[in-house]
Design a protein around this motif. Structure first.
Motif, short mmCIF file in Angstrom:
data_model
loop_
_atom_site.label_atom_id
_atom_site.label_comp_id
_atom_site.label_asym_id
_atom_site.label_seq_id
_atom_site.Cartn_x
_atom_site.Cartn_y
_atom_site.Cartn_z
N UNK A 60 0.83 -1.20 0.00
CA UNK A 60 0.00 0.00 0.00
C UNK A 60 0.87 1.25 0.00
N UNK A 61 1.92 1.23 0.81
CA UNK A 61 2.82 2.38 0.90
C UNK A 61 3.62 2.56 -0.39
N UNK A 62 4.26 1.50 -0.84
CA UNK A 62 5.17 1.60 -1.99
C UNK A 62 4.42 1.85 -3.29
N UNK A 63 3.44 1.01 -3.58
CA UNK A 63 2.71 1.18 -4.85
C UNK A 63 1.77 2.37 -4.78
N UNK A 64 1.29 2.69 -3.59
CA UNK A 64 0.49 3.90 -3.45
C UNK A 64 1.31 5.14 -3.73
N UNK A 65 2.56 5.15 -3.24
CA UNK A 65 3.44 6.29 -3.51
C UNK A 65 3.76 6.40 -5.00
N UNK A 66 3.81 5.25 -5.67
CA UNK A 66 4.12 5.25 -7.11
C UNK A 66 3.10 6.04 -7.91
N UNK A 67 1.88 6.13 -7.40
CA UNK A 67 0.84 6.89 -8.10
C UNK A 67 1.28 8.35 -8.27
N UNK A 68 1.94 8.90 -7.26
CA UNK A 68 2.38 10.29 -7.32
C UNK A 68 3.80 10.46 -7.84
N UNK A 69 4.65 9.47 -7.59
CA UNK A 69 6.07 9.64 -7.90
C UNK A 69 6.44 9.27 -9.34
N UNK A 70 5.66 8.43 -9.97
CA UNK A 70 5.99 8.02 -11.33
C UNK A 70 5.29 8.91 -12.35
N UNK A 71 5.83 8.91 -13.56
CA UNK A 71 5.27 9.72 -14.64
C UNK A 71 4.70 8.89 -15.77
N UNK A 72 4.90 7.59 -15.74
CA UNK A 72 4.40 6.72 -16.79
C UNK A 72 2.87 6.69 -16.74
N UNK A 73 2.21 6.64 -17.89
CA UNK A 73 0.76 6.68 -18.00
C UNK A 73 0.22 7.98 -17.40
N UNK A 74 -1.11 8.03 -17.21
CA UNK A 74 -1.69 9.16 -16.50
C UNK A 74 -2.01 8.72 -15.07
N UNK A 75 -2.37 9.69 -14.23
CA UNK A 75 -2.53 9.40 -12.81
C UNK A 75 -3.63 8.36 -12.55
N UNK A 76 -4.71 8.44 -13.32
CA UNK A 76 -5.82 7.51 -13.10
C UNK A 76 -5.38 6.08 -13.37
N UNK A 77 -4.63 5.86 -14.44
CA UNK A 77 -4.17 4.51 -14.76
C UNK A 77 -3.16 4.02 -13.73
#
Length: 320
Positions: A129-146
């Protein structure tokens, strides 16, 4: 508090839901659960930091270091909670009949589908939850919803795998996810990057400092309860956090450092991974574990600088 602890002690069903499932399906769930394991984080984040993929994130080194800090902080928090509650796993957690597969597949089957130690909360549920949840904000691949959908799917299937394999009760997983969300929210409040050019990112130095503080708490809980068998995770988290803090703050302009060439990355990975595995296998004393894991994480962070200084890195591809 006693009533709450008692209710958790008898906290529902945790048996393998598909005990008669084919071995191949059980092994598949065992593979899925590795997405939330510390070794997977080690490989993934080290690779991102050393090889850098700007298409994944505009600041690969900051992002990778942030993930390392988040993983270490999660490990420390889970250790403190598990030892503090000291609640057992389901009876099925350590039970797995190895199929008649050739070695090492049969050994991997047992390793991937069983677990030991305390069960509450689920470290895999909280950590993913912490790691992949953070990836939603920290990564730029795809758009935020995806990215959000992808993160939810990973957290969901890893959490489901823990129940399917019978290594956790449902409440372990559910509260693990909720605690992970709360921890992640707090992290983005207190460890957000001050750099205006890094809006939405985290400050790795603050993350490592937070993880170090949680690691000290975890060690204190371990020593206070006398459950010395759980010292290793707390000591490793403390060492990794301190090494990360030193390694990150000793460098400047991280993104401009060259990526590691594949041969150098392979050798460096074997050295760092070998030291980490060796300390884990040797069940070393706390000071040795802290120093060794600190050296590993610090080495990971400064390896691009070492290549630049000693390996002719001037001609290597830059991170940016």
């Amino acid at each position: 508090m006693f009533r709450f602890a008692l209710s958790l002690q008898t906290r529902g069903f945790g048996e393998n839901a598909l005990a008669q499932a084919p071995d191949a399906l059980v092994f598949l769930f065992g593979l899925v659960t590795q997405l939330g394991d510390q070794w997977f984080y080690f490989v993934a984040f080290t690779s991102l930091y050393w090889l850098c993929r700007p298409r994944i994130t505009a600041r690969p080194r900051r992002t990778a270091a942030s993930f390392v800090g988040l993983a270490l902080g999660s490990l420390a928090l889970v250790t403190a909670l598990k030892v503090g509650f000291a609640l057992p796993r389901p009876p099925t957690a350590a039970v797995a009949g190895a199929p008649a597969w050739p070695s090492p597949l049969s050994d991997l089957f047992v390793s991937f589908t069983t677990d030991d130690g305390f069960g509450f909360p689920s470290g895999h549920a909280l950590g993913t939850t912490v790691v992949y949840g953070a990836a939603v904000s920290l990564l730029d691949v795809w758009d935020r919803r995806r990215r959000l959908v992808a993160a939810a799917v990973v957290v969901g299937i890893v959490s489901l795998s823990r129940l399917f394999l019978g290594v956790h009760y449902g409440v372990d997983v559910a509260l693990g996810v909720l605690l992970g969300l709360g921890f992640l929210k707090a992290i983005f409040l207190v460890a957000a990057a001050d750099d205006p050019d890094a809006a939405g990112h985290l400050d790795p130095a603050r993350l490592f400092a937070i993880a170090a503080g949680l690691s000290v708490l975890a060690l204190a809980v371990v020593f206070a309860t006398g459950l010395s068998g759980h010292t290793e995770n707390a000591a490793a988290a403390l060492g990794g956090s301190l090494g990360g803090l030193v390694g990150w703050t000793r460098l400047a302009d991280h993104e401009s450092l060259p990526t590691l060439s594949p041969p150098v990355a392979l050798v460096a990975f074997l050295v760092a991974g070998g030291l980490w595995v060796g300390v884990d296998a040797a069940a070393a004393p706390v000071p040795v574990t802290v120093l060794a894991t600190a050296a590993v994480v610090a080495f990971i962070l400064v390896a691009p600088r070492l290549q630049l200084r000693f390996g002719g890195g001037e001609n290597a591809r830059r991170a940016d």
